[in-house]
Structure formats: C-alpha cells, structure tokens
Design an enzyme around this catalytic site. Structure first.
Site, mmCIF file in Angstrom:
data_model
loop_
_atom_site.group_PDB
_atom_site.id
_atom_site.type_symbol
_atom_site.label_atom_id
_atom_site.label_comp_id
_atom_site.label_asym_id
_atom_site.label_seq_id
_atom_site.Cartn_x
_atom_site.Cartn_y
_atom_site.Cartn_z
ATOM 1 N N GLY A 10 -4.728 -3.208 1.827
ATOM 2 C CA GLY A 10 -4.546 -2.153 2.826
ATOM 3 C C GLY A 10 -5.801 -1.303 2.965
ATOM 4 N N ALA A 114 0.622 5.883 -6.041
ATOM 5 C CA ALA A 114 0.131 6.529 -4.819
ATOM 6 C C ALA A 114 1.307 7.218 -4.148
ATOM 7 C CB ALA A 114 -0.489 5.488 -3.886
ATOM 8 N N TYR A 145 10.560 6.990 4.167
ATOM 9 C CA TYR A 145 9.265 7.059 3.476
ATOM 10 C C TYR A 145 9.269 8.196 2.453
ATOM 11 C CZ TYR A 145 4.120 7.418 3.061
ATOM 12 O OH TYR A 145 2.820 7.474 2.606
HETATM 13 P P1 NAD Z 1 -1.840 0.431 4.458
HETATM 14 O O1 NAD Z 1 -0.648 0.100 5.289
HETATM 15 O O2 NAD Z 1 -3.183 0.147 5.008
HETATM 16 O O3 NAD Z 1 -1.742 -0.250 3.021
HETATM 17 C C1 NAD Z 1 -0.545 -0.568 2.406
HETATM 18 C C2 NAD Z 1 -0.667 -1.953 1.811
HETATM 19 O O4 NAD Z 1 0.522 -2.259 1.063
HETATM 20 C C3 NAD Z 1 -0.793 -3.045 2.860
HETATM 21 O O5 NAD Z 1 -1.851 -3.919 2.541
HETATM 22 C C4 NAD Z 1 0.551 -3.757 2.811
HETATM 23 O O6 NAD Z 1 0.501 -5.100 3.240
HETATM 24 C C5 NAD Z 1 0.911 -3.599 1.351
HETATM 25 N N1 NAD Z 1 2.343 -3.716 1.072
HETATM 26 C C6 NAD Z 1 3.363 -3.035 1.646
HETATM 27 N N2 NAD Z 1 4.543 -3.429 1.140
HETATM 28 C C7 NAD Z 1 4.259 -4.373 0.198
HETATM 29 C C8 NAD Z 1 5.052 -5.157 -0.692
HETATM 30 N N3 NAD Z 1 6.388 -5.050 -0.699
HETATM 31 N N4 NAD Z 1 4.438 -6.005 -1.530
HETATM 32 C C9 NAD Z 1 3.090 -6.129 -1.537
HETATM 33 N N5 NAD Z 1 2.291 -5.421 -0.710
HETATM 34 C C10 NAD Z 1 2.866 -4.556 0.144
HETATM 35 O O7 NAD Z 1 -1.691 1.997 4.108
HETATM 36 P P2 NAD Z 1 -2.689 2.986 3.358
HETATM 37 O O8 NAD Z 1 -2.980 4.116 4.263
HETATM 38 O O9 NAD Z 1 -3.802 2.240 2.747
HETATM 39 O O10 NAD Z 1 -1.724 3.551 2.213
HETATM 40 C C11 NAD Z 1 -1.760 2.997 0.912
HETATM 41 C C12 NAD Z 1 -0.873 3.807 -0.015
HETATM 42 O O11 NAD Z 1 -1.308 5.173 -0.047
HETATM 43 C C13 NAD Z 1 0.600 3.828 0.412
HETATM 44 O O12 NAD Z 1 1.406 3.776 -0.733
HETATM 45 C C14 NAD Z 1 0.740 5.177 1.080
HETATM 46 O O13 NAD Z 1 2.049 5.679 0.994
HETATM 47 C C15 NAD Z 1 -0.242 6.035 0.291
HETATM 48 N N6 NAD Z 1 -0.695 7.166 1.091
HETATM 49 C C16 NAD Z 1 -1.616 7.011 2.083
HETATM 50 C C17 NAD Z 1 -2.011 8.116 2.821
HETATM 51 C C18 NAD Z 1 -3.056 8.027 3.907
HETATM 52 O O14 NAD Z 1 -3.382 9.047 4.493
HETATM 53 N N7 NAD Z 1 -3.647 6.897 4.210
HETATM 54 C C19 NAD Z 1 -1.450 9.376 2.587
HETATM 55 C C20 NAD Z 1 -0.481 9.473 1.581
HETATM 56 C C21 NAD Z 1 -0.132 8.374 0.824
#
Ligand code: NAD
Ligand code: UDP
Length: 314
Positions: A10, A114, A145
């Site tokens: 991700g 995370a 979520y």
């Molecule tokens: P993203 O969607 O780019 O990345 C999430 C990744 O998790 C993806 O590659 C997806 O394919 C993988 N994934 C989801 N469900 C899965 C499963 N069941 N098994 C295996 N892989 C799985 O999102 P991101 O922005 O990179 O967020 C990553 C993490 O950080 C998440 O947990 C999100 O809640 C947390 N987060 C992000 C932000 C932000 O601002 N980007 C803010 C708060 C929390």
C-alpha cells in the site's frame, strides 16, 4: 533484522518497505492487493532483501523465518475504499489483527499496529491528545473503519497485557505523498488529479471542516523511532498545522496554477469529522521527533509524482 509488514504494497506500507531495506534489513511484505498496487513494490521484486507473500491476513499465515518486527498496516484506509469494502475492513481490523498479533507472539517479535486518528471520531476535544477516548458513531458508514481500528487497539493491548507482547500503537493523522492512488478518493489525491486535469475541485460541505496533513517521509521517520522507543501506549503521529479543506483546495490550485474559483461544492459525507489536529506533545518528548515538511513542500513533491503518473494512468 527480519521485518514482516502487512499491507506492505500500500501507500504507507511500501514506503516502510523502502526505508527498512535502505537501512539494510530484510522485509517480508504480506498483501492481498485489495487496495494495494503492484507498482508500489515493483522495484523491490527480485531483491534478496525483499519477499512478497500474496495473502489475505484475515486468514492464518505460517511463517518459517524468524522475525524481529511485525508491522500491521493492512486495511482499506480511504473513506471510499472502506465504504466499498465494509466487511473486509472489519475483518482485517479484527481477524487480521489477531493473526498478525499471533505471528508476532510466536516469533517473539515487536509488534506495531497502524491505528488512526479516526479512533477519535468527530472529536469534541481539540486538538486530540492520546488520552481522549473519542466520539465515534458505531453504526454510521464510517463505523466499519473506526470500530475496526478501536477493536485492533484493544486486541493489541490485550496481547501486551496477557502475553507480554512488546507492542506499539501509532495513531496516524492524515498522511499524504507519492504512491497514493489518484482515484482513492482522499482529498489530496482527488484535488491534485482534478487540478492537473483542469477539472473543478470537489469540496465536500462548505469546506470549513479541518484536517492536518503529514508528509509521508515525516511519518516514516516517526514510526521507525517509535519502534526503537520503549513505549506501549498509543502515540499520535501527524502534522499539527491545521487547514480547512477549502484552504487545501486553494493551495493545490495555486501550485498547479488553476483558477481560484474552480471549486465544486458537494454534500458533506455522513459523520465527516468537523475538525482534526493531533496533539503531538507525547511524540515530541518520547521520540525527539517532529514533522519537518511543510504543506507547500509536501504538496510540491506529491504534485510532481502525480504529474508523472497521469500519462500512465490515462
Ligand atoms: P493503502 O490502501 O494504500 O494500503 C493498505 C494496504 O493493505 C493495501 O496494500 C491493501 O491491499 C492491504 N490490505 C488490505 N486488506 C488486506 C488483507 N486482508 N490482507 C492483506 N493485505 C491487505 O492505505 P494506506 O494509506 O497506506 O494505509 C495503510 C495503513 O495505515 C492502514 O492500516 C490505515 O488504516 C493506516 N492509516 C493511514 C492513514 C493515512 O493517512 N494514509 C491515516 C491513518 C491510518
Ligand atoms: N474531501 C473533499 N473532497 C474530496 C475528498 C475529500 O472535500 O474530493 C474532504 C472530506 O469530506 C474530509 C476531508 O476532505 O472532510 C479529508 O478527507 P479524506 O478522505 O482525505 O480523509 P479523512 O476524511 O479520512 O480525514
């Protein structure tokens, strides 16, 4: 070290893979690509320090290698993603966290969850310190979520208390940068893509709601420091500069030299938080960390990356 990262393909996960490999560690990336993108990790495939396991972490996973860290980043993260995949979002926050914790326990590895500023819901305390318990609507559309992440925090603390797992919880506030999907619906990729395509920017509500935007490099540095710190309670990471969404739209238009009135106002999504800003006092004292990249600098590099992507995506 040998490090397992769920959600490693991700946006944030792939930057973590890069950072740990640059620091000479070995990385195992576990991802089912529900929202992740192959291109995020394509440059790592074939490198001896990197291994990809295509797997849905809501199902048990056997790992034969020893592990030093397990970082659990798997979860849909943008509102349109978790509204599209409500059950998968709940499952990865609950069952996925349980499986990731189980791996960390079996390997005696340090674990990092995370988590998110969404655990504070539509906050009635501003800015949000880690001690605030939040204001979440469990049955609203965002509840899948928010409650999944609250559940994952409770699981993590239970493993820490019952099994002595050495765990970390990072509450991440809106983070942005290269490798966000241009159609993931979050404000920054949406505004940049719209501005580059000379379309009006879709501002939800009247644009007076606020967010605080952290550039990816600052977040990654904070996570690396948190892993090295000896602290098991939740820690906020983000940027404390607060902007209205209308101001963010204007900032993007200014960078991309669009016309200042190119805004299209649309209804505010249900339960969209009115305000959000991290209280970073704990991160600053514990990690000797604070964000360095201004919104202007971060947006400039993100726009540069999106400019390169646009011809590929279209
Ligand atoms: P993203 O969607 O780019 O990345 C999430 C990744 O998790 C993806 O590659 C997806 O394919 C993988 N994934 C989801 N469900 C899965 C499963 N069941 N098994 C295996 N892989 C799985 O999102 P991101 O922005 O990179 O967020 C990553 C993490 O950080 C998440 O947990 C999100 O809640 C947390 N987060 C992000 C932000 C932000 O601002 N980007 C803010 C708060 C929390
Ligand atoms: N937003 C907006 N237009 C968009 C996408 C988002 O006005 O095209 C608003 C959204 O309603 C919210 C803020 O921008 O108030 C941040 O949204 P994002 O999805 O980036 O993050 P989150 O709501 O999870 O903080």
């Amino acid at each position: 070290m040998q490090i397992l990262i769920t959600g490693g393909a991700g946006f944030i996960g792939s930057h973590l893979c890069d950072r740990f490999i640059a620091d000479k560690h070995k990385v195992i990336c576990v991802d089912n690509f529900i929202t992740g993108v192959e291109a995020n990790i394509a440059h790592l495939i074939g490198r001896p320090a990197f291994r990809l396991i295509r797997h849905d972490i809501t199902k048990p996973l056997e790992i034969s290698d020893s592990l030093d860290y397990v970082l659990h980043f798997a979860s849909p993260a943008s509102p349109i993603d978790y509204l599209k995949y409500p059950i998968q979002t709940l499952k990865v926050g609950s069952l996925g966290t349980l499986n990731a914790l189980g791996i960390a326990k079996a390997k005696r590895a340090k674990f990092l969850l995370a988590s998110t500023s969404e655990v504070y819901g539509d906050p009635q305390v501003h800015p949000q310190p880690e001690t605030y318990w939040g204001h979440v609507n469990p049955v609203g559309p965002r509840g899948v979520y928010d409650e999944a992440k609250r559940c994952s925090e409770a699981f993590t603390m239970a493993y820490h208390r019952e099994h002595g797992l050495d765990s970390r919880i990072v509450r991440i506030f809106n983070t942005y940068g290269p490798r966000m999907r241009m159609n993931d619906g979050r404000a920054i990729p949406a505004f940049i893509t719209q501005a580059l395509e000379a379309k009006p920017l879709t501002v939800f509500g009247d644009g007076s709601q606020t967010r605080s935007f952290c550039y990816i490099d600052d977040l990654i540095e904070g996570i690396v420091r948190l892993m090295a710190a000896d602290f098991n309670d939740p820690v906020n990471l983000g940027n404390a500069e607060e902007w209205t969404i209308a101001q963010l739209a204007q900032a993007v238009l200014k960078l991309i030299q669009g016309s200042a009135d190119a805004l299209k106002f649309q209804p505010l999504p249900i339960d969209d938080p009115r305000q959000r800003r991290p209280d970073l006092a704990q991160a600053k004292s514990l990690l000797k960390w604070e964000p360095k990249v201004s919104l202007k600098e971060g947006l400039t590099s993100t726009v540069g990356w999106f400019r390169q992507q646009l011809p590929i995506a279209r």
